[in-house]
Design an enzyme around this catalytic site. Structure first.
Site, short mmCIF file in Angstrom:
data_model
loop_
_atom_site.label_atom_id
_atom_site.label_comp_id
_atom_site.label_asym_id
_atom_site.label_seq_id
_atom_site.Cartn_x
_atom_site.Cartn_y
_atom_site.Cartn_z
N GLY A 25 36.98 52.40 60.62
CA GLY A 25 37.86 53.57 60.66
C GLY A 25 37.14 54.82 60.22
O GLY A 25 36.63 54.88 59.10
N PHE A 28 40.22 59.99 57.58
CA PHE A 28 39.90 60.65 56.32
C PHE A 28 39.24 59.69 55.33
O PHE A 28 38.22 60.01 54.73
CB PHE A 28 41.17 61.24 55.70
CG PHE A 28 41.61 62.51 56.36
CD1 PHE A 28 40.89 63.67 56.18
CD2 PHE A 28 42.72 62.53 57.19
CE1 PHE A 28 41.27 64.85 56.80
CE2 PHE A 28 43.11 63.69 57.82
CZ PHE A 28 42.39 64.86 57.62
N VAL A 93 37.80 46.94 66.53
CA VAL A 93 37.71 45.72 65.73
C VAL A 93 38.94 44.86 66.02
O VAL A 93 40.07 45.37 66.07
CB VAL A 93 37.62 46.07 64.23
CG1 VAL A 93 37.74 44.82 63.36
CG2 VAL A 93 36.33 46.80 63.94
N GLU A 189 57.40 70.04 61.35
CA GLU A 189 56.37 70.91 61.97
C GLU A 189 56.62 71.06 63.47
O GLU A 189 56.59 72.16 64.02
CB GLU A 189 54.98 70.27 61.81
CG GLU A 189 54.37 70.38 60.45
CD GLU A 189 53.18 69.43 60.27
OE1 GLU A 189 52.60 69.46 59.19
OE2 GLU A 189 52.83 68.65 61.18
N ASP A 318 45.84 55.02 54.37
CA ASP A 318 47.18 54.63 54.80
C ASP A 318 47.36 53.12 54.96
O ASP A 318 48.48 52.63 54.98
CB ASP A 318 47.50 55.29 56.15
CG ASP A 318 47.88 56.75 55.99
OD1 ASP A 318 47.90 57.24 54.84
OD2 ASP A 318 48.15 57.40 57.01
N GLN A 345 44.92 63.42 51.22
CA GLN A 345 44.21 63.50 49.94
C GLN A 345 43.94 62.13 49.30
O GLN A 345 42.81 61.86 48.88
CB GLN A 345 44.95 64.42 48.96
CG GLN A 345 44.52 65.86 49.06
CD GLN A 345 43.03 66.04 48.80
OE1 GLN A 345 42.46 65.47 47.88
NE2 GLN A 345 42.37 66.81 49.64
C1 FAD Z 1 50.76 63.99 63.30
C2 FAD Z 1 50.34 63.77 61.88
C3 FAD Z 1 50.34 64.85 61.01
C4 FAD Z 1 49.94 64.69 59.68
N1 FAD Z 1 49.93 65.78 58.86
C5 FAD Z 1 49.46 65.65 57.60
C6 FAD Z 1 49.35 66.79 56.75
O1 FAD Z 1 49.73 67.90 57.12
N2 FAD Z 1 48.81 66.61 55.52
C7 FAD Z 1 48.37 65.39 55.08
O2 FAD Z 1 47.85 65.28 53.97
N3 FAD Z 1 48.50 64.29 55.85
C8 FAD Z 1 49.01 64.39 57.10
N4 FAD Z 1 49.13 63.28 57.90
C9 FAD Z 1 48.76 61.99 57.33
C10 FAD Z 1 47.25 61.82 57.34
O3 FAD Z 1 46.72 62.14 58.60
C11 FAD Z 1 46.92 60.38 56.98
O4 FAD Z 1 47.49 60.09 55.72
C12 FAD Z 1 45.43 60.17 56.92
O5 FAD Z 1 44.88 60.40 58.20
C13 FAD Z 1 45.10 58.75 56.45
O6 FAD Z 1 43.72 58.54 56.54
P1 FAD Z 1 43.16 57.09 56.87
O7 FAD Z 1 41.68 57.20 56.76
O8 FAD Z 1 43.86 56.09 56.06
O9 FAD Z 1 43.59 56.79 58.36
P2 FAD Z 1 43.34 57.62 59.68
O10 FAD Z 1 42.97 59.02 59.40
O11 FAD Z 1 44.53 57.35 60.52
O12 FAD Z 1 42.07 56.91 60.34
C14 FAD Z 1 42.11 55.61 60.81
C15 FAD Z 1 40.94 55.43 61.77
O13 FAD Z 1 40.81 54.05 62.05
C16 FAD Z 1 40.52 53.88 63.41
N5 FAD Z 1 40.94 52.53 63.79
C17 FAD Z 1 42.20 52.03 63.69
N6 FAD Z 1 42.22 50.75 64.11
C18 FAD Z 1 40.95 50.45 64.48
C19 FAD Z 1 40.35 49.29 65.02
N7 FAD Z 1 41.03 48.16 65.24
N8 FAD Z 1 39.03 49.33 65.31
C20 FAD Z 1 38.30 50.45 65.10
N9 FAD Z 1 38.83 51.58 64.60
C21 FAD Z 1 40.15 51.59 64.29
C22 FAD Z 1 41.30 55.00 64.09
O14 FAD Z 1 40.74 55.31 65.37
C23 FAD Z 1 41.15 56.14 63.09
O15 FAD Z 1 40.04 56.96 63.38
C24 FAD Z 1 49.55 63.41 59.22
C25 FAD Z 1 49.58 62.33 60.08
C26 FAD Z 1 49.98 62.50 61.40
C27 FAD Z 1 50.01 61.31 62.33
#
Ligand code: FAD
Length: 442
Positions: A25, A28, A93, A189, A318, A345
């Site tokens: 992934g 963030f 994956v 939004e 997440d 964050q």
């Molecule tokens: C539309 C929207 C608006 C948002 N606005 C805000 C905001 O204003 N402020 C804020 O703080 N948060 C916001 N969020 C929430 C924030 O984006 C998430 O909390 C944050 O992205 C979580 O980070 P992460 O690294 O856990 O997951 P993500 O950023 O979702 O990254 C997960 C990554 O894993 C990859 N992945 C998933 N499954 C697989 C797999 N099987 N194989 C390979 N790769 C895979 C995906 O392609 C992705 O790149 C928003 C979310 C959305 C959907």
């Protein structure tokens, strides 16, 4: 030449003997973990099914034509190109073999000594996956394209219909009704931006319809919008939404969605466009490693974010259920631990923290104490110059909150070019009230 070859082969040899860290992934959590492992004595492989890092907080602006896809995303390979110990792999994956310590991709396996699961969430249609075809949710760049096309097409079809003398007003009104299900930050939004789009950007572009007559309906099962915010801020956000022309329906459950619209509290509401921003469900990472999850599918982790019985596996962002103490901006520690919210964050801070844990383990030094969250507060935007800010020590709304929102979002955007172009686009949109990305795909 021979010297260069020797150096290259000795670098390769070192890479082979170093502990291998696999990060799944590049959102963030994963990206910030990878960056924090840059230069460490480990070989890192970052795997993502997409070749880009997406700045999701601005995705709604791509879905409503204000920004283009490349302004809110960046190729992972180029973002990490200066980190010699990091490889980027494009691939989906499908599982993890925790015995053999390999990550399974469709074509091959990748071995690890440490594994970081950072695979985020997907939208939850609460057992009605068939709704996803009619009511798309906003997660990826292709979702943003699809939603933008759906919205623009509805206006075009309404214009075409209105030009016919035999046109029925109800059919036009259905095309000009936009329903959003879920009034969390994304729903709010989107609703505010659609209202502004119809009342400003599109207001003078049609000759047979009045784009300003578009109805934006926002449904929420909870008694208020932005349910995770303090009540005063929810109330202000709702007032501003209504001021923009959004009809807010709280304490209302949407029980059916079909091509004709929705049924909410037993009443049919005709609408050609329905967008879903209601619940989320963690990625299947918990199933891959057969570990305990909460009811949203998030992996329950230890205080150092490792997975119980698997000290070599970490889950962050997440897709993890992290309960930790927090500190506010004055450094005061919370009395009780709290569940980390699903925002950027915690994912960023968890990514950096896990990188520190791995660095210490590899170096054989004392690992950091339990993960503690630096709680900077929450910000939600409601239209082009209004936001609500809960900075914990201070709560306020309006233009000052929007200004902080804008500065924070520009700061966290990846890449100077993106920051520059987004600033320019915002400035132009503010002055002209127009949307730039209006072309429909063929
Ligand atoms: C539309 C929207 C608006 C948002 N606005 C805000 C905001 O204003 N402020 C804020 O703080 N948060 C916001 N969020 C929430 C924030 O984006 C998430 O909390 C944050 O992205 C979580 O980070 P992460 O690294 O856990 O997951 P993500 O950023 O979702 O990254 C997960 C990554 O894993 C990859 N992945 C998933 N499954 C697989 C797999 N099987 N194989 C390979 N790769 C895979 C995906 O392609 C992705 O790149 C928003 C979310 C959305 C959907």
């Amino acid at each position: 030449m021979i010297e260069a070859e020797k150096t290259h082969s000795s670098e390769k040899q070192t890479a082979l003997t170093r502990p291998r860290v696999v990060i799944i992934g590049g959102g963030f959590g994963g990206l910030y973990a990878a960056r924090a492992l840059g230069g460490a004595s480990v070989s890192v492989t970052l795997i993502d099914k997409r070749n880009y890092h997406l700045f999701r907080p601005l995705l709604y602006q791509a879905a409503t034509g204000l920004l283009s896809a490349d302004e809110i995303s960046g190729p992972l390979r180029s973002i990490l190109s200066r980190q010699n110990n990091i490889d980027v792999l494009l691939g989906e994956v499908t599982g993890v073999d925790t015995q053999k310590r390999v990550v399974r991709l469709e074509q091959h396996d990748v071995s690890y000594d440490f594994l970081i699961l950072a695979t985020g969430v997907q939208y939850n249609y609460f057992g009605h996956d068939e709704w996803s075809r009619i009511a798309p949710s906003l997660v990826s760049l292709s979702d943003a394209d699809r939603i933008r096309a759906k919205v623009l097409l509805a206006f075009e079809q309404a214009e075409e219909l209105a030009a016919l003398e035999s046109a029925r007003t109800t059919s036009i009104q259905k095309l000009l009704t936009f329903v959003l299900v879920g009034a969390g930050t994304v729903g709010v939004e989107m609703a505010a931006t659609l209202a502004e789009m119809s009342r400003m950007a599109l207001a003078h572009d049609f000759h047979h319809i009045d784009a300003r007559s578009a109805q934006i309906l926002l449904y929420e099962t909870a008694p208020r919008v932005l349910p995770s915010y303090p009540e005063t801020l929810s109330a202000r956000a709702q007032r501003h939404l209504e001021h923009l022309g959004v009809k807010v329906c709280t304490s209302t459950s949407v029980t059916s969605i079909d091509a004709d619209g929705i049924i909410a509290n037993g009443q049919r509401v005709p609408a050609a466009t329905v967008l879903w921003s209601a619940g989320v469900l963690a990625s299947p990472a918990g199933r891959w490693i057969n570990s305990a999850t909460d009811k949203s599918g998030r992996i329950i982790v230890n205080s150092d974010l490792s997975v119980p019985d698997h000290p070599e596996i970490f889950a962050i962002g997440d897709t993890a259920h992290v309960v930790a103490h927090s500190r506010n901006l004055l450094g005061i520690k919370s009395k009780e631990p709290m569940l980390m919210p699903g925002v950027a964050q915690p994912a960023i801070q968890e990514g950096r923290y896990v990188a520190r844990v791995i660095r210490c383990r590899v170096a054989g030094t004392k690992p950091p104490g339990p993960f503690c969250y630096l709680d900077k507060g929450d910000l939600a935007i409601v239209g082009r110059a209004y936001a609500v800010a809960d900075l914990r020590l201070l709560r306020f709304s309006g233009f000052p909150a929007w200004l902080i929102w804008a500065v924070v979002h520009i700061y966290f955007l990846i890449g100077f070019a993106n920051r520059f172009f987004v600033l320019v686009q915002w400035g132009l949109a503010f002055l002209t009230k127009r949307r730039r990305v209006r072309v429909l795909p063929e």
